[in-house]
Design a protein around this motif. Structure first.
Motif: not given
Length: 333
Positions: A199, A203, A155
């Motif tokens: 994103r 998610i 991420t």
């Protein structure tokens, strides 16, 4: 010597110039003349007081900064001569900052094990924004210990740590899934990401649906925490870069990681330098500010959305790209 620090916690405006004694190298240390210092989110945490507990009982000024590029000026006793850290050598160094000792300084005395000859063909400014983030990424991968072919979800993949996680994970033979803003898709594919997922809301669920199966581990550079848990398989792992006390359940292991544990891991530092030289790891372009403009640098950091690395330059003479490990100084207009 000049340092940029603070005597009270707060916004960017609390940063100012202080004069402190110049350091001398002790045994197994080298003294550096700092040309440029990287500016990182952790520096803003120091400045704002989020890490105030680290400074209990210490006397200001408190000086941020965990990575520098500079030249060796003096070598202490018992430094291994095979490491090439002789006076005049341009180097990159990791700074375990505390109190008045931090990267935003004209001079530093660092453990020789925290320093390596700088990558050839790079500028001081570009080099200064590299080591802390690359070492953070390597620390995550080393702690996750994923086998070749495992799926790693990153991420905040376009950020300063996330980009290195993508590159180093790909180099380690992992199947890397990158999560970032839509406009960063091309960048992340160029860094080696196998799958890109924008994103946004839900998610964790979207990752699982896109891949058709859960991932083995998450390197959570975006600090999504519980939002990303649905993407992880039972018994998987989540690497956390800042404290989170959540319990993801399903046997998922949460690993809280701190790059300071690697501060004198010379083998890792040298390996990362070598990976820059062979093109496996990419330096981000620098957005350079004069050290006296640290308030502006931190203001820009807090605005976010950067793909360059912010650095503070401590002098008008900075070394420019060249092939040797010895400093070549060029006057900067």
């Amino acid at each position: 010597m000049k340092v940029i620090g603070l005597s009270e916690f707060g916004g960017p405006e609390v940063l100012r110039t202080f004069e402190v004694p110049e350091p001398r190298p002790e045994a197994e240390e080298v003294r550096l003349r700092v040309h440029a210092a990287g500016v990182n989110p952790v520096d803003a945490m120091v400045r704002s007081g989020q890490l105030e507990q680290m400074y209990q009982g210490l006397t200001p000024p408190f000086v941020p900064g965990m990575e520098v590029a500079g030249t060796v000026e003096e070598v202490g006793n018992d430094v291994d001569p095979r490491w090439g850290l002789v006076p005049g050598t341009r180097v990159v160094g990791f700074v375990d900052n505390a109190g008045s000792w931090g990267g935003y300084s004209e001079y530093l005395a660092l453990p020789a094990r925290s320093v390596a000859v700088a990558p050839s063909g790079t500028s001081a400014a570009d080099t200064a924004g590299f080591l802390n983030n690359a070492l953070t990424a390597q620390n995550v991968l080393d702690e996750l210990r994923l086998p070749e072919g495992a799926t790693l979800l990153v991420t905040g993949a376009a950020g300063s740590v996330g980009g290195y996680l993508v590159e180093l994970g790909t180099a380690a033979g992992l199947h890397v899934v990158a999560v970032a803003a839509e406009e960063d898709a091309d960048l992340l594919r160029s860094l080696g990401a196998h799958v890109f997922i924008p994103r946004g809301p839900e998610i964790g669920r979207r990752v699982r649906e896109e891949l058709g199966s859960p991932v083995d581990a998450v390197a959570d550079a975006a600090l999504l925490h519980e939002q990303i848990v649905p993407a992880v398989r039972d018994g998987g792992q989540i690497g956390i870069l800042r404290f989170w006390d959540g319990d993801p359940g399903r046997g998922i292991k949460v690993k809280h990681l701190n790059v300071r544990a690697r501060r004198t891991d010379r083998a890792a530092i040298v390996r990362l330098r070598d990976l820059v030289e062979d093109g496996t790891v990419t330096l981000r372009a620098a957005m350079a500010f004069n050290a006296d403009d640290a308030v502006a640098a931190h203001t820009r950091l807090e605005q976010g959305g950067l793909r360059e690395r912010i650095v503070l330059e401590f002098e008008d003479e900075v070394w420019q790209p060249g092939s040797s490990g010895t400093t070549s100084l060029t006057w900067k207009p």
